[in-house]
Design a protein around this motif. Structure first.
Motif, PDB file in Angstrom:
ATOM      1  N   SER A 271      45.355  38.844  50.541  1.00 47.87           N
ATOM      2  CA  SER A 271      45.878  40.141  50.330  1.00 47.87           C
ATOM      3  C   SER A 271      46.387  40.706  49.051  1.00 47.87           C
ATOM      4  O   SER A 271      47.084  39.764  48.521  1.00 47.87           O
ATOM      5  N   LEU A 272      46.559  42.072  48.918  1.00 50.97           N
ATOM      6  CA  LEU A 272      47.021  42.399  47.665  1.00 50.97           C
ATOM      7  C   LEU A 272      47.904  43.658  47.868  1.00 50.97           C
ATOM      8  O   LEU A 272      47.308  44.733  48.624  1.00 50.97           O
ATOM      9  N   LYS A 273      49.265  43.614  47.679  1.00 50.40           N
ATOM     10  CA  LYS A 273      50.038  44.745  48.313  1.00 50.40           C
ATOM     11  C   LYS A 273      51.109  45.149  47.341  1.00 50.40           C
ATOM     12  O   LYS A 273      51.735  44.302  46.555  1.00 50.40           O
ATOM     13  N   PHE A 274      51.096  46.295  47.043  1.00 50.26           N
ATOM     14  CA  PHE A 274      52.103  46.953  46.115  1.00 50.26           C
ATOM     15  C   PHE A 274      53.079  47.495  46.522  1.00 50.26           C
ATOM     16  O   PHE A 274      53.078  47.764  47.963  1.00 50.26           O
ATOM     17  N   GLU A 275      54.448  47.940  46.116  1.00 50.54           N
ATOM     18  CA  GLU A 275      55.432  48.537  46.520  1.00 50.54           C
ATOM     19  C   GLU A 275      55.127  49.850  47.249  1.00 50.54           C
ATOM     20  O   GLU A 275      55.544  50.608  48.014  1.00 50.54           O
ATOM     21  N   ILE A 276      54.044  50.814  46.458  1.00 52.88           N
ATOM     22  CA  ILE A 276      53.569  51.753  46.979  1.00 52.88           C
ATOM     23  C   ILE A 276      52.059  51.919  46.961  1.00 52.88           C
ATOM     24  O   ILE A 276      51.507  51.069  46.255  1.00 52.88           O
ATOM     25  N   GLU A 277      51.458  52.311  48.041  1.00 48.38           N
ATOM     26  CA  GLU A 277      50.245  52.560  48.044  1.00 48.38           C
ATOM     27  C   GLU A 277      49.743  53.831  47.829  1.00 48.38           C
ATOM     28  O   GLU A 277      49.617  54.694  48.695  1.00 48.38           O
ATOM     29  N   ILE A 278      49.190  54.212  46.619  1.00 45.28           N
ATOM     30  CA  ILE A 278      48.651  55.753  46.386  1.00 45.28           C
ATOM     31  C   ILE A 278      47.147  55.806  45.918  1.00 45.28           C
ATOM     32  O   ILE A 278      46.663  56.885  46.087  1.00 45.28           O
ATOM     33  N   GLU A 279      46.615  54.552  45.635  1.00 41.45           N
ATOM     34  CA  GLU A 279      45.112  54.713  44.877  1.00 41.45           C
ATOM     35  C   GLU A 279      44.677  53.127  45.042  1.00 41.45           C
ATOM     36  O   GLU A 279      45.180  52.214  45.230  1.00 41.45           O
ATOM     37  N   PRO A 280      43.359  53.348  44.932  1.00 42.38           N
ATOM     38  CA  PRO A 280      42.481  51.951  45.054  1.00 42.38           C
ATOM     39  C   PRO A 280      42.938  51.198  43.753  1.00 42.38           C
ATOM     40  O   PRO A 280      43.077  51.480  42.589  1.00 42.38           O
ATOM     41  N   ILE A 281      43.022  49.727  44.194  1.00 43.93           N
ATOM     42  CA  ILE A 281      43.043  48.991  42.851  1.00 43.93           C
ATOM     43  C   ILE A 281      41.896  47.844  42.928  1.00 43.93           C
ATOM     44  O   ILE A 281      41.674  47.307  43.970  1.00 43.93           O
ATOM     45  N   PHE A 282      41.367  47.459  41.721  1.00 46.03           N
ATOM     46  CA  PHE A 282      40.307  46.505  41.874  1.00 46.03           C
ATOM     47  C   PHE A 282      40.639  45.411  40.956  1.00 46.03           C
ATOM     48  O   PHE A 282      41.307  45.329  40.018  1.00 46.03           O
ATOM     49  N   ALA A 283      40.283  44.175  41.613  1.00 43.58           N
ATOM     50  CA  ALA A 283      40.723  43.127  40.986  1.00 43.58           C
ATOM     51  C   ALA A 283      39.763  42.109  40.589  1.00 43.58           C
ATOM     52  O   ALA A 283      38.468  41.989  41.211  1.00 43.58           O
ATOM     53  N   SER A 284      39.895  41.257  39.806  1.00 41.43           N
ATOM     54  CA  SER A 284      38.583  40.183  39.403  1.00 41.43           C
ATOM     55  C   SER A 284      39.402  38.788  38.907  1.00 41.43           C
ATOM     56  O   SER A 284      40.764  38.976  38.594  1.00 41.43           O
ATOM     57  N   LEU A 285      38.763  37.759  38.986  1.00 44.85           N
ATOM     58  CA  LEU A 285      39.379  36.447  38.766  1.00 44.85           C
ATOM     59  C   LEU A 285      38.648  35.623  37.831  1.00 44.85           C
ATOM     60  O   LEU A 285      37.112  35.879  37.979  1.00 44.85           O
ATOM     61  N   ALA A 286      39.091  34.910  36.754  1.00 47.18           N
ATOM     62  CA  ALA A 286      38.138  34.036  36.292  1.00 47.18           C
ATOM     63  C   ALA A 286      38.966  32.842  35.645  1.00 47.18           C
ATOM     64  O   ALA A 286      40.305  33.002  35.637  1.00 47.18           O
ATOM     65  N   LEU A 287      38.437  31.786  35.465  1.00 50.08           N
ATOM     66  CA  LEU A 287      39.248  30.701  34.931  1.00 50.08           C
ATOM     67  C   LEU A 287      39.033  30.729  33.364  1.00 50.08           C
ATOM     68  O   LEU A 287      38.080  30.830  32.669  1.00 50.08           O
ATOM     69  N   TYR A 288      40.343  30.199  32.676  1.00 50.64           N
ATOM     70  CA  TYR A 288      40.293  30.035  31.246  1.00 50.64           C
ATOM     71  C   TYR A 288      40.845  28.866  30.911  1.00 50.64           C
ATOM     72  O   TYR A 288      41.792  28.163  31.529  1.00 50.64           O
ATOM     73  N   ASP A 289      40.036  28.241  29.689  1.00 50.27           N
ATOM     74  CA  ASP A 289      40.897  26.958  29.191  1.00 50.27           C
ATOM     75  C   ASP A 289      41.570  27.149  28.018  1.00 50.27           C
ATOM     76  O   ASP A 289      40.719  27.643  26.771  1.00 50.27           O
ATOM     77  N   VAL A 290      42.771  26.996  27.935  1.00 48.75           N
ATOM     78  CA  VAL A 290      43.493  27.785  26.775  1.00 48.75           C
ATOM     79  C   VAL A 290      43.436  26.753  25.744  1.00 48.75           C
ATOM     80  O   VAL A 290      43.230  27.222  24.440  1.00 48.75           O
ATOM     81  N   LYS A 291      43.278  25.453  25.730  1.00 49.54           N
ATOM     82  CA  LYS A 291      43.099  24.589  24.630  1.00 49.54           C
ATOM     83  C   LYS A 291      41.637  24.614  23.891  1.00 49.54           C
ATOM     84  O   LYS A 291      41.767  24.713  22.752  1.00 49.54           O
ATOM     85  N   GLU A 292      40.643  25.003  24.734  1.00 50.82           N
ATOM     86  CA  GLU A 292      39.340  25.099  24.176  1.00 50.82           C
ATOM     87  C   GLU A 292      39.222  26.600  23.860  1.00 50.82           C
ATOM     88  O   GLU A 292      38.096  27.013  23.198  1.00 50.82           O
ATOM     89  N   LYS A 293      40.134  27.488  24.385  1.00 49.22           N
ATOM     90  CA  LYS A 293      40.044  28.852  23.921  1.00 49.22           C
ATOM     91  C   LYS A 293      38.769  29.496  24.575  1.00 49.22           C
ATOM     92  O   LYS A 293      38.075  29.918  23.701  1.00 49.22           O
ATOM     93  N   LYS A 294      38.570  29.205  25.799  1.00 49.59           N
ATOM     94  CA  LYS A 294      37.291  29.291  26.125  1.00 49.59           C
ATOM     95  C   LYS A 294      37.159  29.865  27.679  1.00 49.59           C
ATOM     96  O   LYS A 294      38.243  29.246  28.489  1.00 49.59           O
ATOM     97  N   LYS A 295      36.898  30.911  28.033  1.00 49.04           N
ATOM     98  CA  LYS A 295      36.477  31.331  29.293  1.00 49.04           C
ATOM     99  C   LYS A 295      35.596  30.553  29.984  1.00 49.04           C
ATOM    100  O   LYS A 295      34.441  30.057  29.611  1.00 49.04           O
ATOM    101  N   ILE A 296      36.060  29.747  31.109  1.00 50.05           N
ATOM    102  CA  ILE A 296      35.175  28.872  31.577  1.00 50.05           C
ATOM    103  C   ILE A 296      34.532  28.996  32.938  1.00 50.05           C
ATOM    104  O   ILE A 296      33.895  28.257  33.747  1.00 50.05           O
ATOM    105  N   SER A 297      34.856  30.276  33.383  1.00 52.29           N
ATOM    106  CA  SER A 297      33.645  30.789  34.597  1.00 52.29           C
ATOM    107  C   SER A 297      33.409  32.465  34.365  1.00 52.29           C
ATOM    108  O   SER A 297      34.145  33.103  33.556  1.00 52.29           O
ATOM    109  N   GLU A 298      32.266  32.608  34.969  1.00 49.56           N
ATOM    110  CA  GLU A 298      32.178  34.164  35.246  1.00 49.56           C
ATOM    111  C   GLU A 298      33.264  34.747  36.046  1.00 49.56           C
ATOM    112  O   GLU A 298      33.833  34.246  36.761  1.00 49.56           O
ATOM    113  N   ASN A 299      33.124  36.290  35.818  1.00 53.53           N
ATOM    114  CA  ASN A 299      34.260  36.862  36.693  1.00 53.53           C
ATOM    115  C   ASN A 299      33.880  36.895  38.117  1.00 53.53           C
ATOM    116  O   ASN A 299      32.908  36.960  38.487  1.00 53.53           O
TER     117      ASN A 299
END
Length: 1895
Positions: A271-299
């Motif tokens: 679930s994703l819940k804000f203090e106010i609900e006034i509009e749709p919000i779209f989310a994405s997840l991805a993994l990043y490796d800070v040391k290699e400075k690389k995105k290690i998965s697609e979204n």
């Protein structure tokens, strides 16, 4: 005996020096010479071959043809030949993860795509050796398998386990007291009471028909049937496998090639819940490796909006596909580390205002104030609705947050709940996480499921956690790039994070993180294909998210994947005129230039259609130079053309609604063509942007090209940065691979010119380009090479097999391809070193050969004769090495022209010449020689075939070697045929491979040698495929392959053996790999080629290695390689068949061995050659080694290495013994050999093993030493703990120290002979000895008894005794240890004490000085060799663990590695050990019976039967099961009944032993044992009576035995013995035959007398805790035996023993003096020798009480009477022994004056015998004694004073001393007395004067 068999001489050599001299004297030479002369066998029949040389093997195919087996069917039939279905070629469908397999949608595909798809979808081509799993390589004797085989074992009953524990002992005592009340009040000699007691006892069951007169044969037969019934069939199932590392022959089946996944993580967005609900919000997840400075998965895009919110966008969003509604995703992480973050990004619908303004309401409004701010919220909602309606298709960045993944995993892992709730907020980020990165995972490392050793980075086993993310950071419009993100993430890990100071957006995002299940349901791949187990398509799916690994992953492609990711990064419109501020980029994938040519291949995000034609980037409000963070994922078409391109259109979006202003205005265009020179275009681009629509035909050009008349932003500078990444299993993205594949396909399609890069390649320079591209493969990147490995190798092999025709000429690419393969394989080996098995086989290559490789013409669906599947091309010439050769090439057999050097003969006559010629002429190249591969029968090479019209005639001309080209001058028809590529035959890969390998040189040869296993396995698979597809798997083996190929194989094997011999010291690791590879190759060839030929190859290798081994000073390394080689070859699943187990050995008349006639096969043993035949079967004779070729090699190695004269091979004892053990163990469990008849044949192959082990008797570990002085088992595990071997206390020394009283069972004499001079170091370890003995027992158990019997008949007395010694040793070796020992071994203290004891012993014995001890410790564990020898370090560490002994013990002991075992495990272990002990002893019993049957007809039977009896008695003395004892007693009864005079005349000592053993078992707590023991004892009396109407001897021995038993045994139970006595009485009453004689009365007298002794025993038991009373009782019993000297002596010694146990040395010494006096008294009656003491008078100076021992008058006892004074002490030596012990005891007691008196008696005896050594010792001891008297006299005065005080205090009540001195006075002390013990005081009191004054 001049013609004594060779085996006998070999055996005798090590028995003793004299025997050796005598036998070698017959040949007038040294033992070594003798060995080389005779080991082979009988000289008269055939030339001998020393054991150190290989014999000529039998031609197996020829032999089988000429000797058909007489048996038509039945178990033996299967031993004769390999099964018909031995090898099968199986096509196995490859497993597909998805419901439909991933293939391109297009029907038209270019050749490369077609090949790739075929490579990813075709079935596996597996060669299956159907019985392979039965060979030792696949059939390890693992613990689980052992347990399986041990199921259903009966529980053996052992008395030692039945005995009560210490705690229940007291109850038993009380019980005894109650039971024996009647005896208590009875004075000794009350017969009435004793008889009453006995009469009331219950007898045990009587044995039926015991007293019948049955013929001996019948008894034997009955005993044998009983013994053989319900025996355990598999001996090795009861014996733990020897402790060794992974056996060398173990080969695992490679893993199936499959798609690579890292560790998988399931993330569910709840679930994703804000203090106010006034509009749709779209989310994405991805993994990043800070040391290699690389995105290690697609979204992963997900939508958690409510339906109401989604409704606001309805006009803009078409209906959503179910695949876009996923809320859970599976991420794969190959390199988990502390630097991985899960980044969540949020977007919202574009609206007027920058991000800060739009985020403000979310920061200031709280949900709790909703009522208060109602109006404001309504207003906001209204605005949002307007923006959604107008700008619904555009997005803007909103907020982001990140979760440190390893924090979650490790904190979840440490919590004890099923699921964990973790709250993550920006304010309290969990501390700083130390950078624990695991450096062991280098990119080149192998990829196991868990690649990291760092516990915190293991994602496969943490507890699921539910996270609540409470804080988000708002996106900064100018910090959207990935670079900025990495800075933020790095900052988040610091405690003083900048982000903490920012004002967060409060919200609640709940997500679950858990390890992904193995097979989750409802899963979609990154291409949206349904993964198997997808029961219902309407269910919300889980998405698999594609990984972009942080570093290279080396796994070959196995599935079709063709994806493109586009990442717009930034745009700079700062210098563009006009209004362009709210910029979005529209991305399209076009197949042409018309706007309608956009392809629907762009993957949708969330809640939208699956694919769309366009994608827009998010808008940053009022920014002319925006950054983008979009990822656009595209499904690439399989076949791309020059017109495919990516089109980018830039729009300005108008946020405010104004009149006449369009929503979006195009403000620029740019594009990227997908192909450049035929290669996919990917990477970073900085593109210029055009202000106008691009002109016609723009797509084939790059935007960098200045097109005339076009306007560009900023003067055609690059203003748009974009990255394009492909994840594809079609496009190699490597220029070298691309070029190679393009050229090969150009040949396929025959399309010229070929365009590659900027070059146009015409047909005339294609050949050079092809060759250079093959050699350039070395420059390609390793990662793409591995990904396209299968296809690459397929293509190279295709070029070898079907050389292409270019410009009308055949181009031979065999050499180039071979070199390329060798270099690729070596690159893999070097860079992927973690990916190898124990033999150095790279798993990727192994699985390529096993699953993927097939002969190019055997692809499924390929048109059979034509060159189908691999490319479907018809433009390959397929030149044959034709057998029907043109007249111009009429060469004889050994001259094959080489095209590079025509003067070299290709096949020299002998292998050794062959090697020399090949090595001598590195330039030899037969790449183009012709050989027939077409028909099944090749014309013989020597023949002169006439040229035939059909065959293609070609004249080979020697051309430039580097080109390696061949011009074909052919007839017109053949020429046309060549052009169309339709020649009917092809080169065969294995032939070409062998040829290329033989002729290669330099670095290529080195590369091929490094990875020989690969080429060998490839060759074997090719051979099998060829046989299969040519229908030759059933053909006779001699016709399967052309001779030319066989010559190549011979040359190859011979040169490789040469390499092993010449390089084993320099390149140890490489040579080890080469050695095992060669052995596996020969093992494989045995399944498919002429086996006689393969034996020849084995001999070639053997010959080269052996000749080198025996010339080295330190041969153990090379000899070890030879053992590995042999062990691998012998692991063949048809090893037994290969040894011709059904052939019978006859001395061959001709050099090639053959058996005299086919009929003699089945007719048992024919008489004329019988002796020689039997001899050959049991010896390593030449016929044996020829016909049982492999078994011969194994046993020869064993004999040579175990030979005590073998220099430098100590370290290999364990290794060679394990090899034999392993083979026998595998035969034992093999279901094919379960039939006893078959097992007997198998055992026949190992008959010489008996002789070899008999040879080693002096070197075997002495297991008998675990027995304590009484010959009883000490019930302590064999000393397995100290390092192997070591010097042992010899039994004789131990006896002398202990001065044992009971007739002693020592180890048979031959054990005490030295082995050969100076060899005492080569004792085998316990484990090795044990393994050898179990092998011996297996052969004895399974061999044909009649054969054994015939052989025993041939053996000399010396050798038969040797065999009996071995059996004696086996009894001790496999003795049951008892449950209590297993329990004790469960604690480590036991081990420590044993170690200490061993060290103490060594220190006492002085066998190891302090210096050696120090040296040994400094060498450390590592060098502990089997014998502490100097050769320890040479033992190859690879097979050695820690020199542990029998694993069953050590495993349990080493608590640091293993937890203590459970009760059930201990029970199980005891069960196994009990069954092993029983089975081993029954096998020994079987063998003894055969020996008895054999020798009963010979004249020398006495000495042998004595040996048999010794073994029998020894086995009775050990801890045995009830089952065994019953059979043992039956055998003993039969033996006594057959040879009564044996016991009663010759072996009198044995008779005494037998009585003792029987009596001991008569008191057993187990009924059946008592029954049998009583029966045996009764029959013994009966037989003794029948011989002389009197059984005084047995009577005497039994009485003595009972006395000693009572005196020494701790857990002796008179109740059981009473029952046995009653049983004997019952037999006497029921014995009708002897009823009229005096026998029943004599028995009754004896039994009653025994019962009396028993009664005293009960009293003794009662006073067990009161030593004074106990001794008094013993004294009384001894006094009762005044008439029976033997028994009196026994009891005197029992008393001495008891005293010395309590350190009462003075009393002990007095008892021994009495014993000596008794012996002296009877010796003076028997022998008149002046120097002996004259009876007991001589001793009265020591003690006046000695006169008690005066002999009773002659009428009572006469020493001549049978059975009287027959013990071993009634001899001169016995007397000396007793006196020496007495002196030692006096000395310990400090009574030095008495020492002098004892030696006064001893000195005359030694003087008479002139024993100077003994005299010098005695005088030394006297000197010590007198000097001590001088030193101690000063302390006496104080002691006199002390005693005086005591006398004054207690007066007459006080008596001093102890029962020993009481005995001196001859009276029992009053009951009210104080006993004052003070040993050194007694010294003084023993002066008789002082004693008298006290009295």
């Amino acid at each position: 005996m001049a013609e004594r068999r060779a085996f006998a001489q070999k055996i005798s050599r090590t028995v003793a020096a004299e025997v050796r001299k005598q036998i070698s004297g017959q040949y007038g030479g040294s033992p070594q010479l003798l060995k080389n002369l005779n080991i082979g066998g009988s000289v008269s029949h055939h030339t001998t071959v020393p054991l150190t040389e290989a014999v000529e093997p039998v031609d197996l195919e020829e032999y089988l043809n000429s000797h058909p087996l007489a048996v038509e069917s039945g178990p033996l039939r299967d031993l004769l030949e390999f099964p018909r279905d031995d090898i099968e070629v199986v096509s196995t469908p490859r497993e597909c993860r998805t419901l439909v397999s991933a293939v391109p949608e297009e029907s038209e595909m270019d050749p490369h795509v077609r090949d790739c798809v075929r490579s990813y979808t075709e079935d596996w081509a597996i060669v299956n050796r159907k019985y392979h799993k039965l060979g030792t390589g696949f059939n390890p004797n693992t613990l689980d398998k052992q347990k399986e085989r041990q199921k259903g074992l009966p529980r053996q009953v052992f008395e030692s386990d039945e005995a009560p524990d210490g705690n229940s002992y007291q109850d038993e005592q009380d019980d005894l007291k109650r039971r024996s009340m009647s005896i208590d009040d009875t004075p000794r000699g009350s017969w009435a009471c004793s008889i009453f007691d006995l009469k009331n006892s219950q007898p045990d069951a009587l044995l039926p028909n015991l007293l019948d007169r049955t013929p001996n044969e019948e008894i034997d037969h009955h005993n044998e049937d009983q013994r053989k019934s319900s025996r355990h069939k598999e001996l090795f199932a009861l014996h733990p496998a020897p402790d060794e590392e992974e056996p060398i022959e173990r080969l695992s089946v490679p893993e199936v090639p499959k798609e690579h996944f890292g560790q998988r993580l399931l993330v569910k967005c709840l679930s994703l819940k804000f203090e106010i609900e006034i509009e749709p919000i779209f989310a994405s997840l991805a993994l990043y490796d800070v040391k290699e400075k690389k995105k290690i998965s697609e979204n992963f895009y997900f939508d958690l909006n409510s339906e109401q919110m989604k409704g606001m966008l309805r006009p803009h969003v078409p209906p959503a596909a179910i695949s876009t509604l996923a809320r859970s995703a599976i991420f794969s992480i190959t390199y988990p580390s502390q630097d991985v973050f899960l980044v969540i990004k949020l977007e919202k619908v574009l609206q007027q205002g920058d991000i800060g303004e739009c985020a403000e309401p979310y920061m200031i409004f709280k949900e709790s104030d909703a009522a208060k701010n109602k109006e404001k919220l309504e207003k906001l909602k209204g605005q949002a609705e307007q923006f959604c309606q107008r700008l619904g298709k555009y997005r803007m960045p909103f907020a982001w947050t990140a979760i440190h993944l390893m924090n979650i995993v490790s904190s979840a892992g440490s919590l004890e709940r099923d699921s964990t709730e973790v709250e993550v907020g920006t304010g309290e980020r969990k501390g700083s996480w130390s950078e624990r990165r695991n450096s062991s995972i280098v990119g080149r490392r192998s990829l196991e499921r868990t690649t990291s050793g760092d516990e915190a980075c293991n994602l496969s086993s943490f507890r699921p956690a539910t996270l609540t993310v409470t804080n988000f950071f708002k996106q900064e419009g100018d910090r959207l790039s990935d670079e900025d993100l990495y800075k933020f993430l790095a900052d988040m890990r610091r405690p003083s994070s900048v982000l903490r100071r920012l004002r967060p957006i409060t919200a609640q995002l709940k997500i679950d993180i858990s390890p992904a299940p193995e097979n989750p349901h409802y899963c979609l791949t990154p291409e949206l294909l349904q993964v198997k187990l997808y029961p219902d398509s309407r269910v919300r799916p889980t998405r698999e998210i594609l990984e972009f690994p942080a570093r290279d992953v080396y796994v070959p492609n196995t599935t079709y994947r063709n994806l493109l990711y586009v990442y717009p990064q930034s745009l700079n419109f700062a210098n563009r005129q006009g209004s362009a501020r709210n910029i979005t980029v529209k991305v399209q994938f076009m197949y042409g230039e018309d706007p309608s040519n956009a392809m629907p291949v762009i993957f949708g995000k969330s809640s939208c259609p699956e694919f769309s034609k366009e994608a827009y980037t998010a808008v940053v409000y009022h920014n002319r130079s925006p950054d983008f963070h979009e990822e656009i994922k595209i499904k690439l078409p399989a076949t791309l053309t020059d017109h495919h391109h990516l089109l980018f259109t830039f729009y300005h979006v108008s946020c405010q609604q104004k009149q006449n202003t369009p929503l979006e205005t195009p403000v620029g265009y740019t594009w990227i063509p997908m192909l450049q020179n035929g290669r996919l275009k990917t990477g970073q681009f900085c593109l210029p942007v055009s202000l106008e629509k691009p002109p016609q035909a723009y797509s084939v050009l790059s935007p960098e090209v200045p097109l005339p008349g076009m306007k560009w932003v900023d003067n055609h500078k690059g203003v748009f940065n974009v990255e394009v990444v492909a994840v594809s299993s079609l496009h190699t993205q490597d220029p070298y691979l691309d070029k190679f594949f393009a050229l090969v396909h150009a040949l396929d399609e025959h399309m010229f010119p070929v365009r590659i890069g900027d070059m146009r390649i015409m047909e005339n320079n294609l050949e050079n380009e092809l060759k250079s591209s093959i050699s350039a493969l070395n420059s390609s990147q390793l990662e793409p090479v591995v990904r396209f490995l299968h296809l690459l190798l397929d293509k190279l092999i295709l070029l070898v097999v079907r050389p292409p025709v270019i410009a009308g000429q055949i181009v031979n690419l065999g050499q180039a391809s071979f070199e390329a393969m060798a270099s690729i394989i070596n690159r893999l080996h070097k860079n992927l070193d973690g990916n190898q098995d124990q033999h150095g086989r790279n798993s990727l290559l192994a699985s390529y050969i096993y699953y993927v490789f097939r002969l190019p013409n055997t692809y499924p669906n390929s048109p059979s004769p034509g060159p189908g599947g691999l490319g479907g091309s018809v433009h390959y010439a397929t030149m044959a090495r034709s057998a029907v050769r043109p007249a111009s090439l009429n060469l004889n057999r050994s001259r094959s022209l080489s095209n590079s050097n025509p003067d070299i003969s290709g096949t020299p006559t002998s292998p050794d010449d062959e090697v020399r010629s090949i090595i001598g002429t590195k330039g030899l190249d037969r790449s183009n020689s012709w050989v027939n591969t077409g028909g099944p029968k090749a014309a013989p090479w020597g023949s002169n075939p006439s040229p035939s019209a059909e065959s293609t005639q070609v004249v080979s001309s020697a051309t430039d070697r580097s080109c390696n080209r061949m011009s074909s001058h052919t007839e017109t028809s053949s020429f046309l045929q060549t052009l169309t590529g339709r020649l009917p035959t092809k080169k065969l890969f294995h032939e070409e491979l062998a040829l290329q390998w033989v002729v290669c040189s330099g670095s290529v040869r080195e590369a091929a040698l490094q990875q020989a296993w690969f080429f060998f396995e490839l060759m074997v698979k090719s051979m099998v495929h060829h046989l299969y597809f040519a229908d030759k798997l059933e053909a006779p083996r001699k016709n399967r392959f052309p001779e030319r190929f066989m010559d190549d194989v011979s040359a190859l094997v011979s040169t490789i053996a040469g390499d092993i011999v010449s390089r084993f010291q320099k390149d140890t690791e490489m040579v080890e790999r080469l050695n095992t590879s060669l052995a596996f190759f020969l093992n494989d060839l045995l399944s498919i080629m002429d086996r006689g030929f393969v034996f020849g190859l084995i001999k070639t290798c053997y010959k080269q290695v052996s000749s080198k081994v025996y010339s080295l000073t330190n041969p153990s390394n090379l000899a070890s390689l030879k053992l590995d080689f042999l062990r691998i070859i012998c692991s063949h699943e048809h090893y037994v068949t290969l040894n011709l187990p059904c052939s019978l050995l006859t001395p061959p008349a001709s050099p090639s061995p053959s058996v005299s006639s086919a009929t003699s096969q089945s007719s048992g043993f024919s008489t004329n050659v019988q002796d020689q035949k039997i001899a050959n079967m049991f010896e390593l004779s030449v016929p044996f080694r020829q016909q049982h070729y492999l078994a011969g090699l194994v046993l020869t190695e064993l004999a040579v290495i175990l030979d005590p004269d073998a220099e430098g091979l100590f370290g290999l004892h364990k290794k060679v013994i394990n090899m034999v053990h392993n083979l026998l163990s595998s035969h034992d469990s093999d279901p094919r050999y379960a039939d006893p008849q078959v097992k007997a044949r198998v055992a026949m192959l190992y008959l010489p093993l008996i002789g070899v082990i008999m040879e080693t008797v002096p070197q075997l570990y002495d297991f008998t030493e675990s027995h304590n002085q009484r010959g009883r088992p000490s019930c302590v595990a064999v000393d397995d703990y100290e390092s192997e071997g070591g010097s042992m206390i010899s039994q004789t020394v131990a006896m002398a120290i202990a001065g044992t009283s009971v007739p002693q069972l020592t180890r048979p004499s031959s054990f005490l002979l030295p082995s050969s001079s100076g060899r005492q170091h080569s004792t085998f370890s316990t484990e090795s000895s044990r393994s050898l003995l179990i092998c011996l027992l297996w052969v004895l158990k399974n061999a044909d008894e009649s054969v054994l019997q015939k052989w025993f008949t041939d053996l000399s007395v010396l050798q038969l005794n040797r065999l009996l010694d071995l059996l004696y040793l086996c009894v001790s070796c496999f003795e049951y240890k008892g449950k209590k020992v297993f329990e004790r071994m469960n604690s480590l203290t036991f081990k420590k004490s044993k170690d200490m004891r061993a060290k103490l012993e060594e220190a006492i014995l002085g066998s190891i000085g302090a210096r050696q001890e120090m040296v040994r410790r400094s060498r450390g564990q590592l060098e502990r060799s089997p014998s502490g020898s100097a050769f320890g370090s040479q033992e190859n560490l690879r097979w050695r663990k820690d020199m542990t002994h029998w694993r069953q013990n050590t495993e349990k002991l080493d608590k640091s590695h293993k937890p203590a075992r459970s009760r059930a495990e201990i029970e199980h272990e005891a069960l196994i050990d009990g069954n092993l002990a029983t089975e081993a002893n029954l096998i020994i019993l079987d063998t003894l019976e055969i020996v008895v049957q054999t020798v009963s007809v010979t004249e020398s039977k006495e000495s042998i039967l004595g040996g048999v009896l010794k073994v029998l008695l020894h086995s009775m003395a050990c801890n045995q099961s009830a089952l065994y004892l019953q059979h043992c007693f039956a055998t003993q009864r039969a033996l006594v009944s057959k040879f009564p005079e044996l016991l009663f005349e010759e072996e009198t000592e044995q008779c005494a032993d037998l009585c003792l053993r029987l009596l001991r078992h008569c008191s057993s707590s187990i009924g059946p044992i008592r029954s049998h023991a009583s029966a045996s004892l009764y029959l013994l009396m009966r037989q003794n009576f029948e011989i002389g109407n009197n059984f005084a001897r047995v009577k005497m021995q039994v009485t003595m035995s009972l006395s000693s038993l009572v005196g020494t045994s701790q857990n002796f139970n008179e109740e059981f013995l009473r029952r046995s006595l009653k049983t004997i009485l019952t037999y006497a009453e029921e014995d009708l035959e002897l009823r009229e004689t005096t026998f029943p009365d004599q028995v009754q007298d004896l039994v009653f007398n025994l019962h009396m002794i028993l009664s005293d025993t009960v009293k003794m038991k009662e006073h067990q805790e009161d030593p004074e009373m106990l001794i008094d009782l013993m004294y009384r019993i001894a006094k009762g035996y005044q008439n029976s000297p033997d028994l009196r002596l026994t009891w005197l010694q029992n008393m001495a023993g008891k005293h010395s146990e309590r350190s009462n040395h003075a009393e002990s010494a007095q008892c021994l003096v009495h014993s000596a006096a008794l012996v002296a008294e009877y010796l003076s009656m028997l022998e008149d020798r002046k120097y002996l003491p004259v009876g007991c008078v001589t001793f009265q100076n020591i003690s006046s009480n000695v006169l008690e021992e005066s002999a009773v008058s002659d009428d009572v006892v006469s020493p001549d009477e049978e059975g009287i004074c027959s013990g071993k002490y009634f001899t001169e030596a016995g007397l000396v022994g007793l006196l020496e012990q007495a002196a030692a005891s006096f000395s310990m007691a400090g009574m030095y004056e008495a020492v002098n008196e004892v030696y006064k008696v001893l000195i005359p005896i030694h003087e008479a015998n002139r024993d100077a050594k003994k005299l010098s010792t005695i005088h030394g001891k006297l000197q010590e004694a007198f000097s001590k008297i001088v030193h101690q006299s000063t302390g006496w005065e104080q002691k006199i004073f002390l005693v005086s005080l005591l006398l004054l205090r207690f007066g007459a009540k006080f008596t001093t001393g102890s029962p020993g001195s009481r005995m001196e006075r001859g009276c029992l002390a009053p009951t009210s007395e104080l006993v004052f013990m003070e040993p050194s005081l007694e010294t003084w009191m023993s002066k008789s004067l002082f004693t008298r004054s006290l009295q």
